[in-house]
Design an enzyme around this catalytic site. Structure first.
Site, PDB file in Angstrom:
ATOM      1  N   HIS A  25       0.864  -1.198   0.000  1.00 33.23           N
ATOM      2  CA  HIS A  25       0.000   0.000   0.000  1.00 33.23           C
ATOM      3  C   HIS A  25       0.889   1.233   0.000  1.00 33.23           C
ATOM      4  CE1 HIS A  25      -3.839   2.049   1.862  1.00 33.23           C
ATOM      5  NE2 HIS A  25      -3.190   2.862   1.039  1.00 33.23           N
ATOM      6  N   HIS A  27       1.171   4.784  -2.479  1.00 31.95           N
ATOM      7  CA  HIS A  27       0.767   5.585  -3.653  1.00 31.95           C
ATOM      8  C   HIS A  27       2.040   6.246  -4.165  1.00 31.95           C
ATOM      9  CE1 HIS A  27      -3.548   5.300  -2.627  1.00 31.95           C
ATOM     10  NE2 HIS A  27      -3.056   5.147  -1.425  1.00 31.95           N
ATOM     11  N   HIS A 205      -9.585   0.818  -1.304  1.00 32.97           N
ATOM     12  CA  HIS A 205      -9.551   1.495  -0.011  1.00 32.97           C
ATOM     13  C   HIS A 205     -10.963   1.430   0.573  1.00 32.97           C
ATOM     14  CE1 HIS A 205      -5.784   3.092  -1.421  1.00 32.97           C
ATOM     15  NE2 HIS A 205      -5.634   3.915  -0.412  1.00 32.97           N
ATOM     16  N   GLU A 208     -11.165   3.401   5.911  1.00 27.79           N
ATOM     17  CA  GLU A 208     -10.066   4.264   6.394  1.00 27.79           C
ATOM     18  C   GLU A 208     -10.717   5.289   7.332  1.00 27.79           C
ATOM     19  OE1 GLU A 208      -8.147   6.562   3.316  1.00 27.79           O
ATOM     20  OE2 GLU A 208      -6.564   7.290   4.656  1.00 27.79           O
ATOM     21  N   ASP A 286       1.705   4.058   2.710  1.00 25.60           N
ATOM     22  CA  ASP A 286       0.654   4.882   2.096  1.00 25.60           C
ATOM     23  C   ASP A 286       1.242   6.034   1.259  1.00 25.60           C
ATOM     24  OD1 ASP A 286      -1.981   5.336   1.452  1.00 25.60           O
ATOM     25  OD2 ASP A 286      -2.544   6.218   3.371  1.00 25.60           O
ATOM     26  N   ASP A 287       1.610   7.137   1.916  1.00 19.67           N
ATOM     27  CA  ASP A 287       2.169   8.305   1.213  1.00 19.67           C
ATOM     28  C   ASP A 287       3.375   8.801   2.018  1.00 19.67           C
ATOM     29  OD1 ASP A 287      -0.057   8.875  -0.893  1.00 19.67           O
ATOM     30  OD2 ASP A 287      -1.119   8.595   1.001  1.00 19.67           O
TER      31      ASP A 287
HETATM   32  N1  HPA Z   1      -6.703   7.257   1.102  1.00 19.45           N
HETATM   33  C1  HPA Z   1      -7.344   7.503  -0.028  1.00 19.45           C
HETATM   34  N2  HPA Z   1      -6.745   7.943  -1.117  1.00 19.45           N
HETATM   35  C2  HPA Z   1      -5.450   8.155  -1.090  1.00 19.45           C
HETATM   36  C3  HPA Z   1      -4.724   7.929   0.037  1.00 19.45           C
HETATM   37  C4  HPA Z   1      -5.380   7.448   1.193  1.00 19.45           C
HETATM   38  O1  HPA Z   1      -4.799   7.204   2.272  1.00 19.45           O
HETATM   39  N3  HPA Z   1      -3.451   8.250  -0.269  1.00 19.45           N
HETATM   40  C5  HPA Z   1      -3.417   8.644  -1.555  1.00 19.45           C
HETATM   41  N4  HPA Z   1      -4.633   8.591  -2.061  1.00 19.45           N
HETATM   42 ZN    ZN Z   2      -3.838   4.710   0.414  1.00 22.88          ZN
END
Ligand code: HPA
Ligand code: ZN
Length: 346
Positions: A25, A27, A205, A208, A286-287
Site C-alpha cells: 500500500h 501511492h 480502499h 479508512e 501509504d504516502d
Molecule cells: N486514502 C485515499 N486515497 C489516497 C490515500 C489514502 O490514504 N493516499 C493517496 N490517495
Molecule cells: Zn492509500
C-alpha cells in the site's frame, strides 16, 4: 510457521529494519519528496506554490483525508514527462530496497495526470520502466495497481480503464482511492466487474475514515481480494469474524492513520487488536513523503507505541508475502528468506 525467539526492546528496531518484507500500500505520487518535487518543477520550467523545501514540509499538517488530498494533488502538478514518473518511482524503489522490501505493489492513478493534459502511456510507461530497471539493478520486484479516483464519476473510471487497456500487461490490478466518505464502493460496481472479467486483481480502499458498510460492499459488490486500510472494521464484530475466517488481508498504514487523525495517537492504533483477532494485517507507508515515514519507520514507531514483539514482526512480514499478488513459488522463496533472517538474527 517459524518459532520466533524473543528479541529485546533495544534490538527490535534492528530486527524490523533487517527483516525481508513486501509493501502493498504505497501511492507512488505520495512518495514524491519535496526535494525531487522542486527539482522536477525546475526541470519543467514551472513555478511552485512554496518558495522552498522547508516551507513546503511545514505545510504538511492535516486534519483528515480530504485536507491531505488537496495538498497531495497540488504536488502532482510537477509531473509532466515519462522521465518524471520514472525518476519518482526509481527514488521510491531505491528507498524501499534499503528498507529490505523485496517486493512492492505500487498504486498510482492516471486520472490526476490525464486531468493535467498528460497521456495514460506517459504515466504507465515511466512507472513500468522504473520497475523493470529496479528488478535487474536493485533486486526488488514491483508491480503496478491502477487506482480509480472515487470522487470522480463511474464514466470517468471506465474511461481510465479503457485508456489503460493497451498497457494491460504492465499492470497487475486495479484499486479505488481518494475521498472515501460519500463515495461508496457500489458507485464502481460495473467498472470493477469489467476489470475482473479482463483479469485484473482487485483491491479497494475501504474503512479508512468510512464506515464498516464500505468494507462489506468492497467485498460483496466489488469482489476485492484485499482491503486497503480497513481499520474501521473493529466497529463491526461480524465483519471482523469474516475478515479473519476468509483471510482477507488489510493493508494497514499506521503513520498515515496518525497524520490523518484516524487515531489520536499511535499508542491508540488498533493494529495489535487486528492481529490478535486473527486478521491478515500488513504494515505499509501509504504516502511516505507526506506522513513522516517509509515502511521501516512505520514498523519501528508502531512497535514502540504498541509494545509489539518479534513474534508480531514475523507475523506481519509473513502476512505481507501471503497477501501479495506474486505466484506461490516466489512467495515460498521470500518466506524462506524471511525465516532465515529470523533464524540468524542475534
Ligand atoms: N486514502 C485515499 N486515497 C489516497 C490515500 C489514502 O490514504 N493516499 C493517496 N490517495
Ligand atoms: Zn492509500
Amino acid at each position: 510457521m517459524l518459532k520466533v525467539k524473543p528479541v529485546s526492546a533495544e534490538r527490535l528496531p534492528e530486527l524490523l529494519r533487517r527483516m525481508p518484507k513486501a509493501e502493498l500500500h504505497i501511492h507512488i505520487e505520495g512518495s514524491l519528496e519535496p526535494e525531487l518535487m522542486f527539482a522536477l518543477a525546475q526541470r519543467n520550467g514551472m513555478a511552485t506554490a512554496y518558495p522552498d523545501v522547508e516551507s513546503l514540509r511545514r505545510a504538511y499538517v492535516f486534519d483528515d483525508l480530504q485536507s491531505f488530498l488537496d495538498i497531495y494533488h497540488a504536488g502532482t502538478l510537477v509531473l509532466r514527462t515519462e522521465q518524471d514518473f520514472y525518476d519518482m518511482t526509481r527514488a521510491y524503489l531505491v528507498r524501499a530496497a534499503s528498507d529490505n522490501v523485496l517486493h512492492a505493489e505500487i498504486f498510482f492513478d492516471t486520472q490526476t495526470h490525464t486531468g493535467h493534459g498528460l497521456s495514460t502511456e506517459v504515466v504507465i510507461n515511466g512507472l513500468h520502466r522504473a520497475c523493470v530497471d529496479a528488478k535487474s539493478e536493485l533486486g526488488i520486484s514491483a508491480s503496478l495497481i491502477l487506482c480509480f479516483l472515487r470522487h470522480l464519476s463511474e464514466q470517468e473510471a471506465f474511461e481510465a480503464l479503457e485508456q489503460a487497456l493497451p498497457l494491460h500487461d504492465k499492470l497487475v490490478g486495479v484499486g479505488l482511492a481518494s475521498s472515501e466518505k460519500g463515495h461508496p464502493p457500489e458507485k464502481f460496481a460495473r467498472v470493477f466487474a469489467r476489470a475482473r472479467e479482463l483479469g485484473f486483481r482487485l483491491v479497494a480502499h475501504a474503512g479508512e475514515e468510512g464506515q464498516p458498510a464500505y468494507i462489506w460492499s468492497a467485498l460483496d459488490v466489488l469482489k476485492v481480494e484485499r482491503i486497503d486500510h480497513g481499520v474501521q472494521a473493529v466497529k463491526d464484530p461480524l465483519l471482523m469474524a469474516r475478515l479473519a475466517k476468509e483471510r482477507i488481508p488489510l493493508t494497514v498504514c499506521p503513520l498515515s492513520n496518525l497524520k490523518l487523525r484516524v487515531f489520536p495517537a499511535l499508542a491508540e492504533h488498533n493494529l495489535k487488536h487486528l492481529l490478535e483477532a486473527g486478521i491478515v494485517a500488513t504494515v505499509n507507508s501509504d504516502d511516505p513523503a507526506y506522513f513522516g515515514g517509509y515502511i521501516n519507520q512505520n514498523f519501528t514507531q508502531t512497535f514502540a507505541a504498541l509494545g509489539l514483539t518479534a513474534q508480531h514482526a514475523y507475523k506481519l512480514a509473513h502476512n505481507s508475502f501471503e497477501a501479495s499478488f506474486i505466484d506461490e513459488k516466489r512467495k515460498r522463496q521470500y518466506i524462506e528468506r524471511l525465516n532465515a533472517s529470523f533464524e540468524t538474527f542475534n
